[in-house]
Scaffold this active site. Structure first.
Site, PDB file in Angstrom:
ATOM      1  N   LYS A  75       0.839  -1.202   0.000  1.00 58.26           N
ATOM      2  CA  LYS A  75       0.000   0.000   0.000  1.00 58.26           C
ATOM      3  C   LYS A  75       0.875   1.253   0.000  1.00 58.26           C
ATOM      4  O   LYS A  75       0.673   2.167  -0.768  1.00 58.26           O
ATOM      5  CB  LYS A  75      -0.928  -0.036   1.225  1.00 58.26           C
ATOM      6  CG  LYS A  75      -1.811   1.171   1.353  1.00 58.26           C
ATOM      7  CD  LYS A  75      -2.751   1.057   2.542  1.00 58.26           C
ATOM      8  CE  LYS A  75      -3.423   2.417   2.791  1.00 58.26           C
ATOM      9  NZ  LYS A  75      -4.364   2.399   3.898  1.00 58.26           N
ATOM     10  N   GLU A 117      -5.071  -6.852  14.670  1.00 55.39           N
ATOM     11  CA  GLU A 117      -4.522  -5.543  14.295  1.00 55.39           C
ATOM     12  C   GLU A 117      -5.627  -4.482  14.324  1.00 55.39           C
ATOM     13  O   GLU A 117      -5.362  -3.310  14.572  1.00 55.39           O
ATOM     14  CB  GLU A 117      -3.858  -5.601  12.900  1.00 55.39           C
ATOM     15  CG  GLU A 117      -2.885  -4.451  12.658  1.00 55.39           C
ATOM     16  CD  GLU A 117      -2.080  -4.575  11.369  1.00 55.39           C
ATOM     17  OE1 GLU A 117      -2.663  -4.412  10.288  1.00 55.39           O
ATOM     18  OE2 GLU A 117      -0.858  -4.810  11.425  1.00 55.39           O
ATOM     19  N   LYS A 138       9.211  -1.081  14.441  1.00 52.46           N
ATOM     20  CA  LYS A 138       9.820  -0.727  13.152  1.00 52.46           C
ATOM     21  C   LYS A 138      10.940   0.294  13.357  1.00 52.46           C
ATOM     22  O   LYS A 138      12.022   0.167  12.795  1.00 52.46           O
ATOM     23  CB  LYS A 138       8.769  -0.069  12.234  1.00 52.46           C
ATOM     24  CG  LYS A 138       7.792  -0.987  11.571  1.00 52.46           C
ATOM     25  CD  LYS A 138       6.996  -0.178  10.532  1.00 52.46           C
ATOM     26  CE  LYS A 138       5.662  -0.792  10.216  1.00 52.46           C
ATOM     27  NZ  LYS A 138       4.822   0.043   9.356  1.00 52.46           N
ATOM     28  N   GLY A 183      -4.910  -1.722   4.869  1.00 50.95           N
ATOM     29  CA  GLY A 183      -4.113  -2.851   4.392  1.00 50.95           C
ATOM     30  C   GLY A 183      -4.805  -4.193   4.591  1.00 50.95           C
ATOM     31  O   GLY A 183      -4.873  -5.028   3.691  1.00 50.95           O
ATOM     32  N   ARG A 184      -5.362  -4.410   5.793  1.00 50.38           N
ATOM     33  CA  ARG A 184      -5.981  -5.712   6.076  1.00 50.38           C
ATOM     34  C   ARG A 184      -7.378  -5.831   5.478  1.00 50.38           C
ATOM     35  O   ARG A 184      -8.045  -6.842   5.666  1.00 50.38           O
ATOM     36  CB  ARG A 184      -5.978  -5.967   7.588  1.00 50.38           C
ATOM     37  CG  ARG A 184      -6.592  -4.861   8.412  1.00 50.38           C
ATOM     38  CD  ARG A 184      -6.261  -5.012   9.899  1.00 50.38           C
ATOM     39  NE  ARG A 184      -6.708  -3.860  10.692  1.00 50.38           N
ATOM     40  CZ  ARG A 184      -6.006  -2.760  10.867  1.00 50.38           C
ATOM     41  NH1 ARG A 184      -4.826  -2.629  10.295  1.00 50.38           N
ATOM     42  NH2 ARG A 184      -6.471  -1.762  11.610  1.00 50.38           N
ATOM     43  N   HIS A 212      -5.983 -33.451  16.854  1.00 55.33           N
ATOM     44  CA  HIS A 212      -4.865 -34.299  17.291  1.00 55.33           C
ATOM     45  C   HIS A 212      -3.727 -33.463  17.859  1.00 55.33           C
ATOM     46  O   HIS A 212      -2.600 -33.931  17.967  1.00 55.33           O
ATOM     47  CB  HIS A 212      -4.392 -35.163  16.118  1.00 55.33           C
ATOM     48  CG  HIS A 212      -5.482 -36.058  15.623  1.00 55.33           C
ATOM     49  ND1 HIS A 212      -5.747 -37.283  16.193  1.00 55.33           N
ATOM     50  CD2 HIS A 212      -6.418 -35.870  14.671  1.00 55.33           C
ATOM     51  CE1 HIS A 212      -6.783 -37.832  15.580  1.00 55.33           C
ATOM     52  NE2 HIS A 212      -7.219 -36.985  14.650  1.00 55.33           N
ATOM     53  N   GLU A 254      10.508  -4.629   4.783  1.00 55.02           N
ATOM     54  CA  GLU A 254      10.645  -6.039   4.379  1.00 55.02           C
ATOM     55  C   GLU A 254      10.330  -6.194   2.887  1.00 55.02           C
ATOM     56  O   GLU A 254      11.064  -6.846   2.136  1.00 55.02           O
ATOM     57  CB  GLU A 254       9.676  -6.935   5.173  1.00 55.02           C
ATOM     58  CG  GLU A 254       9.958  -7.009   6.649  1.00 55.02           C
ATOM     59  CD  GLU A 254       9.113  -6.013   7.443  1.00 55.02           C
ATOM     60  OE1 GLU A 254       8.949  -4.847   6.993  1.00 55.02           O
ATOM     61  OE2 GLU A 254       8.627  -6.396   8.522  1.00 55.02           O
TER      62      GLU A 254
END
Ligand code: F6P
Length: 531
Positions: A213, A358, A498, A272-273, A389, A219
């Site tokens: 965005k 978030e 950050k 963003g999400r 399990h 990263e």
């Protein structure tokens, strides 16, 4: 927007506390099923493409009625309407929140169905021409890539919302994906991840999508630069970077400065999400094509219309969000487990973690005042039957109560005899076992039961149902966030780490530990003289 009442200052909150003390604390769902023959009907409903059974939850009609009063007293409907009118509800970033416009399409969700009407109004009408133009351009590009036999690998480079949504959906809709193309998602700055993908691909048959965005996330930029360098090194002097890189971003200038000429944009009113419906969805559009992507949008749009127009008492995102508040603030449950009984939904828990935690992992209200009550639960999970399990032991017999959310489809995409019946039987049995418990044995073999769960049933895992399911989750998160009075659309909590990483990185090389706390200094020395 007028000042909204804080949830813990409403009469409904006080009434809910009293109801919890009198009834809720020891409420036994099994006993209520015995006394109330309508319990299943009262607490289950069909919403667009999603049938939901909430009847195994520790909630009674009185609690739900009080929660609906809480919603009214907190101005939930007004807050929702403000979002759908383009109000600046992301107040700390001074932005509107309008991802629903990205799916504001008047197309029937399934053939023969009447299309949900589109949202109109000054803000929507002003935004839609650009939304539609970008969608058309992106889908046309997707079709071109689909028919381009030279391109065999699509590598999405992005993180958080620029990775989790498209990745989750590409995995979920594998049965609808074009054959002959592989989809890779690189998010972590750990070079092992990019390295592993680069080993599998060749430059001339790869399309890199740089999804960010902001186009500044470190990263993603690090991975994008390394991918570009690899491409230039491998492809040689005639390398056509323009053909093999595209950018999905709101920051078109930065993408162009990077050397990318094919760009697809979106606006800052898409969080963003909440962005898988935007240009960020391009890998998915390449995988499932225009028809599939439009069906995904139509399913989400149908859920948007349900959220906007269904009465609150029959509004599934509202009922779920209120149940979340009931569990978090009155029962004190601190986590919720999501158990998709569908291999395709194996990335859904990761996607939901960002969406919910978030959005609602906040300790101050939208005005910045410290809250006196809990907010987002921890959301976690694994597909069934694998979870059975692993950690279901704790959910059945542990000391904490963890509400579980089962998701299953009626029709599988495969035709392996017996598998689907076994899968569905397990999902139903787990929910049943959680509820019933087992009292005919003592000690280690005793199951207390009365452990809450919800159950979602989808027709099949297809674009339209996935769109509806994800929009359902988005709105449910809106509902609990709205009751809590927080801004569900910012994420200031990711900033500090950050910044500190930028301070620490040069220290790894210089060894300078001045000003660091003793633990960080000691750890940093552990990495020397490596850097
Ligand atoms: O982790 C914070 C965050 O801003 C997320 O909200 C977002 O989805 C992610 O980073 C990626 O951001 P961008 O798309 O700008 O690279």
């Amino acid at each position: 927007m007028t000042q909204r009442l804080r949830c813990d200052e409403t009469p409904a909150w006080t009434a809910l506390q009293a109801h919890y003390e009198q009834v809720g604390r020891h409420f036994d769902v099994r006993a209520d099923f015995e006394h109330n023959p309508d319990r299943f009907t009262q607490f289950s409903q069909q919403a667009p493409h999603v049938f939901a059974d909430l009847s195994k939850n520790r909630i009674d009609t009185q609690a739900e009625a009080l929660l609906l009063q809480l919603a009214e007293q907190c101005g939930l409907a007004e807050h929702r309407d403000a979002m759908f009118a383009g109000g600046c509800i992301n107040s700390t970033e001074h932005r509107a929140v309008m991802h629903y416009l990205l799916r504001n399409q008047s197309v029937p969700a399934t053939p023969g169905e009447v299309a949900a009407p589109v949202f109109r109004g000054a803000v929507a009408d002003a935004a839609m021409p650009e939304v539609n133009a970008t969608l058309r351009a992106m889908l046309a590009f997707a079709e071109a890539v689909r028919t381009d036999e030279q391109i065999t690998d699509i590598v999405n480079i992005g993180i958080g919302g620029s990775d989790l949504g498209p990745q989750m959906a590409v995995v979920a809709l594998q049965a609808y994906a074009i054959t002959g193309k592989r989809f890779h998602f690189v998010s972590n700055v750990d070079g092992d991840e990019l390295g592993e993908v680069l080993e599998q691909i060749r430059p001339n048959s790869t399309l890199f999508l740089v999804a960010s965005k902001t186009f500044t996330t470190r990263e993603t930029m690090t991975n994008a630069h390394s991918a570009r360098q690899w491409f230039l090194d491998q492809a040689g002097p005639d390398a056509d970077l323009g053909r093999h890189f595209a950018a999905l971003t709101t920051n078109l200038e930065a993408a162009q400065a990077f050397g990318i000429r094919t760009t697809f944009g979106f606006r800052d009113w898409v969080g963003g999400r909440y962005s898988m419906w935007s240009a960020i969805g391009l890998p998915l559009a390449i995988a499932i094509g225009e028809e599939g992507f439009r069906a995904l949008l139509a399913g989400a749009h149908a859920m948007d219309q349900h959220f906007v127009s269904a009465p609150l008492a029959q509004n599934l995102p509202v009922r779920l969000g209120l149940l979340d508040v009931w569990y978090r603030n009155f029962h004190g449950f601190s986590s919720r487990s999501v158990a998709p009984y569908h291999h395709g939904l194996r990335r859904l828990p990761a996607y939901l973690q960002q969406l919910e935690m978030e959005s609602n992992g906040k300790r101050v209200d939208a005005q910045g005042h410290t809250l006196g009550y809990s907010t987002s639960p921890v959301v976690w999970g694994e597909p069934g039957t694998n979870g059975q399990h692993a950690f279901f032991q704790m959910i059945h017999q542990g000391t904490d109560i963890v509400p579980v959310e089962f998701i299953a489809v009626r029709e599988p995409a495969h035709d392996m005899p017996g598998h689907h019946a076994q899968l569905v039987a397990n999902a139903l049995a787990q929910a049943q076992a959680l509820l019933q418990g087992r009292s005919d044995a003592g000690g280690h073999r005793h199951f207390p039961g009365n452990r809450p769960s919800s159950f979602f049933v989808l027709e099949r895992m297809e674009p339209v149902t996935l769109g509806a399911l994800i929009a359902l989750y988005e709105h449910r998160v809106f509902v609990s966030g709205s009751i809590w009075g927080i801004n569900s659309f910012d994420q200031w909590g990711v900033e500090l780490g950050k910044q500190l990483a930028q301070d620490i990185q040069p220290r790894l090389a210089s060894g300078d530990v001045r000003g660091l706390d003793p633990s960080t200094a000691g750890l940093l020395r552990q990495f020397r003289p490596r850097f």
